[in-house]
Design a protein around this motif. Structure first.
Motif, mmCIF file in Angstrom:
data_model
loop_
_atom_site.group_PDB
_atom_site.id
_atom_site.type_symbol
_atom_site.label_atom_id
_atom_site.label_comp_id
_atom_site.label_asym_id
_atom_site.label_seq_id
_atom_site.Cartn_x
_atom_site.Cartn_y
_atom_site.Cartn_z
ATOM 1 N N TYR A 51 0.787 -1.257 -0.028
ATOM 2 C CA TYR A 51 -0.010 -0.085 -0.038
ATOM 3 C C TYR A 51 0.611 1.282 0.014
ATOM 4 C CZ TYR A 51 -3.188 -3.529 1.569
ATOM 5 O OH TYR A 51 -3.876 -4.737 1.758
ATOM 6 N N HIS A 52 2.242 1.084 0.043
ATOM 7 C CA HIS A 52 3.029 2.393 0.147
ATOM 8 C C HIS A 52 2.908 3.370 1.191
ATOM 9 C CE1 HIS A 52 3.780 0.889 -3.974
ATOM 10 N NE2 HIS A 52 2.778 1.124 -4.480
ATOM 11 N N CYS A 53 2.509 2.585 2.326
ATOM 12 C CA CYS A 53 2.518 3.323 3.499
ATOM 13 C C CYS A 53 3.331 2.995 4.715
ATOM 14 C CB CYS A 53 0.836 3.078 4.248
ATOM 15 S SG CYS A 53 -0.444 3.677 3.124
ATOM 16 N N ASN A 54 3.424 3.639 5.647
ATOM 17 C CA ASN A 54 4.422 3.129 6.688
ATOM 18 C C ASN A 54 3.744 3.115 8.148
ATOM 19 O OD1 ASN A 54 7.291 3.248 5.520
ATOM 20 N ND2 ASN A 54 6.411 5.359 4.555
ATOM 21 N N ILE A 55 3.905 1.993 8.720
ATOM 22 C CA ILE A 55 3.370 2.142 10.304
ATOM 23 C C ILE A 55 4.357 2.673 11.087
ATOM 24 C CG2 ILE A 55 2.833 0.410 11.944
ATOM 25 C CD1 ILE A 55 2.262 -1.709 10.148
ATOM 26 N N ILE A 56 3.993 3.931 11.611
ATOM 27 C CA ILE A 56 4.869 4.596 12.594
ATOM 28 C C ILE A 56 4.806 3.963 14.006
ATOM 29 C CG2 ILE A 56 5.005 6.964 13.551
ATOM 30 C CD1 ILE A 56 3.574 7.901 11.351
ATOM 31 N N ALA A 57 3.719 3.596 14.484
ATOM 32 C CA ALA A 57 3.663 3.056 15.876
ATOM 33 C C ALA A 57 2.270 2.355 15.888
ATOM 34 C CB ALA A 57 3.464 4.162 16.863
ATOM 35 N N ILE A 58 2.339 1.298 17.038
ATOM 36 C CA ILE A 58 1.097 0.481 17.237
ATOM 37 C C ILE A 58 0.907 1.057 18.569
ATOM 38 C CG2 ILE A 58 0.357 -1.823 17.437
ATOM 39 C CD1 ILE A 58 2.319 -2.778 15.542
ATOM 40 N N ILE A 59 -0.724 1.447 18.821
ATOM 41 C CA ILE A 59 -1.122 1.809 20.304
ATOM 42 C C ILE A 59 -2.051 0.321 20.711
ATOM 43 C CG2 ILE A 59 -2.760 3.238 21.536
ATOM 44 C CD1 ILE A 59 -2.529 5.517 19.193
ATOM 45 N N LEU A 88 3.831 -8.657 15.999
ATOM 46 C CA LEU A 88 2.484 -9.095 15.860
ATOM 47 C C LEU A 88 1.491 -8.172 16.209
ATOM 48 C CD1 LEU A 88 0.785 -11.894 15.116
ATOM 49 C CD2 LEU A 88 0.907 -12.098 17.839
ATOM 50 N N ILE A 89 0.793 -8.220 15.150
ATOM 51 C CA ILE A 89 -0.566 -7.186 15.298
ATOM 52 C C ILE A 89 -1.799 -7.896 15.918
ATOM 53 C CG2 ILE A 89 -2.211 -5.835 13.795
ATOM 54 C CD1 ILE A 89 -0.029 -5.458 11.991
ATOM 55 N N GLU A 90 -2.279 -7.594 17.046
ATOM 56 C CA GLU A 90 -3.099 -8.123 17.750
ATOM 57 C C GLU A 90 -4.582 -7.524 17.562
ATOM 58 O OE1 GLU A 90 -1.932 -8.273 22.053
ATOM 59 O OE2 GLU A 90 0.073 -9.449 21.502
ATOM 60 N N ASP A 91 -5.681 -8.187 18.082
ATOM 61 C CA ASP A 91 -6.878 -7.645 17.643
ATOM 62 C C ASP A 91 -6.968 -6.507 18.835
ATOM 63 O OD1 ASP A 91 -9.756 -7.729 17.219
ATOM 64 O OD2 ASP A 91 -10.157 -8.785 19.112
ATOM 65 N N GLY A 92 -7.649 -5.690 18.409
ATOM 66 C CA GLY A 92 -7.870 -4.349 19.159
ATOM 67 C C GLY A 92 -6.697 -3.413 19.042
ATOM 68 N N ASP A 93 -5.763 -3.576 18.324
ATOM 69 C CA ASP A 93 -4.696 -2.722 18.240
ATOM 70 C C ASP A 93 -5.092 -1.465 17.310
ATOM 71 O OD1 ASP A 93 -2.817 -4.046 19.645
ATOM 72 O OD2 ASP A 93 -1.664 -4.879 17.899
ATOM 73 N N VAL A 94 -4.485 -0.295 17.704
ATOM 74 C CA VAL A 94 -4.573 0.531 16.463
ATOM 75 C C VAL A 94 -3.064 0.978 15.796
ATOM 76 C CG1 VAL A 94 -5.150 3.210 16.498
ATOM 77 C CG2 VAL A 94 -6.499 1.716 18.120
ATOM 78 N N LEU A 95 -3.213 1.096 14.662
ATOM 79 C CA LEU A 95 -2.141 1.403 13.827
ATOM 80 C C LEU A 95 -1.978 2.786 13.612
ATOM 81 C CD1 LEU A 95 -2.122 -1.599 11.149
ATOM 82 C CD2 LEU A 95 -1.188 -1.553 13.550
ATOM 83 N N VAL A 96 -0.997 3.447 13.891
ATOM 84 C CA VAL A 96 -0.402 4.660 13.300
ATOM 85 C C VAL A 96 0.121 4.696 11.940
ATOM 86 C CG1 VAL A 96 0.403 7.089 14.046
ATOM 87 C CG2 VAL A 96 -0.333 5.479 15.829
ATOM 88 N N ILE A 97 -0.385 5.317 11.174
ATOM 89 C CA ILE A 97 -0.001 4.995 9.355
ATOM 90 C C ILE A 97 0.222 6.206 8.889
ATOM 91 C CG2 ILE A 97 -0.259 3.756 7.534
ATOM 92 C CD1 ILE A 97 -1.735 1.732 8.827
ATOM 93 N N SER A 98 1.348 6.314 8.023
ATOM 94 C CA SER A 98 1.356 7.516 7.205
ATOM 95 C C SER A 98 1.506 7.137 5.742
ATOM 96 C CB SER A 98 2.721 8.396 7.552
ATOM 97 O OG SER A 98 3.898 7.737 7.335
ATOM 98 N N GLY A 99 0.926 8.173 4.697
ATOM 99 C CA GLY A 99 1.022 8.056 3.523
ATOM 100 C C GLY A 99 0.326 9.073 2.865
ATOM 101 N N THR A 100 0.317 8.936 1.381
ATOM 102 C CA THR A 100 -0.422 9.910 0.618
ATOM 103 C C THR A 100 -1.868 9.221 1.037
ATOM 104 O OG1 THR A 100 -0.611 8.393 -1.257
ATOM 105 C CG2 THR A 100 1.133 9.995 -1.234
ATOM 106 N N ASP A 101 -3.040 10.335 0.700
ATOM 107 C CA ASP A 101 -4.377 10.110 0.895
ATOM 108 C C ASP A 101 -4.667 8.958 0.099
ATOM 109 O OD1 ASP A 101 -4.121 12.308 2.676
ATOM 110 O OD2 ASP A 101 -4.879 13.534 1.505
ATOM 111 N N GLU A 102 -4.414 8.749 -0.945
ATOM 112 C CA GLU A 102 -4.718 7.768 -2.028
ATOM 113 C C GLU A 102 -4.317 6.353 -1.575
ATOM 114 O OE1 GLU A 102 -4.499 6.049 -6.674
ATOM 115 O OE2 GLU A 102 -3.473 8.174 -5.825
ATOM 116 N N ASP A 103 -3.022 6.295 -1.158
ATOM 117 C CA ASP A 103 -2.529 5.061 -0.596
ATOM 118 C C ASP A 103 -3.126 4.639 0.658
ATOM 119 O OD1 ASP A 103 -0.837 4.678 -2.636
ATOM 120 O OD2 ASP A 103 0.868 5.664 -1.750
#
Length: 224
Positions: free
Chosen positions: A177-185, A199-214
């Motif tokens: 998706y050409h995006c970057n995971i900055i952090a996981i909450i 590992l990404i767990e159920d209930g996690d919130v991903l902080v992601i950066s990228g272009t609006d389209e991506d």
């Protein structure tokens, strides 16, 4: 005048808070070379496996910038936010070193006028944020949204069953998706040292950066 031999594909990012860190990661994902600087060495830690040239600097001045190679950059982005004095000093130092294009984050109209007077381009990360937020709310899993500049944003997204239970490398948002995971909450704790086997767990919130389209493409996949 730009320094002779400046590399148009070499970018300097000064100040690695939320804004600067996201810009640095996105530039790297697009194949650009980045020199990233911050007075706080702790701000460099989340980027150590992403940006090759990371430098803690004792103070904002031309000598520190030149030692780090900022004078060789074609473009420098000043991401320092609340500290207006250091924001202006950083922009001025880069300009005096001959950097062709200096883009600086402004926090007010008066701040923007000062930046323009010394020759910097100005961005307001919150410009048009309301419009972009309204658009993002069409995606039911989007929790928070920050427009950094035109067509580039950071979002907080609650992971769905499509991604929960998978590692970062398995979902591979950078490649797909050409995006970057900055952090996981996770349960009010922020995980910033993201590695491929995280590992990404159920209930996690991903902080992601990228272009609006991506980011939109990622949200569609997450909503399935």
């Amino acid at each position: 005048m730009a320094k002779k031999g400046a590399d148009p594909n070499l970018f300097g990012v000064i100040g690695l808070g939320r804004f600067g860190s996201a810009v640095a990661q996105q530039l790297v994902s697009e194949g650009k070379t980045v020199i990233a600087l911050d007075k706080d060495a702790n701000q460099l830690e989340p980027l150590k496996n992403i940006v090759d040239q990371l430098y803690p600097i004792p103070q904002i001045n031309k000598a520190a910038f030149e030692e780090a190679g900022i004078d060789e950059c074609g473009t420098v982005i000043v991401g320092i936010g609340k500290d207006i004095e250091n924001n202006l000093l950083a922009a001025l130092a880069a300009i005096e070193l001959g950097v062709k294009r200096v883009i600086a984050k402004a926090s007010s109209d008066d701040h923007a006028r000062l930046l323009k007077l010394i020759g910097a381009e100005v961005i307001f990360p919150e410009v048009d944020m309301g419009i972009r937020l309204a658009k993002s709310l069409r995606n039911r899993t989007t929790i928070d949204f920050l427009s950094l500049c035109e067509d580039f944003s950071i979002i907080e997204v609650e992971v769905s069953s499509a991604f929960a239970g998978h590692t970062v490398i398995e979902i591979d948002v950078r490649k797909k998706y050409h995006c970057n995971i900055i952090a996981i909450i996770r349960k009010e704790k922020v995980i910033s040292n993201i590695i491929p086997n995280t590992l990404i767990e159920d209930g996690d919130v991903l902080v992601i950066s990228g272009t609006d389209e991506d980011l939109s493409d990622f949200q569609k996949a997450n909503n399935h």
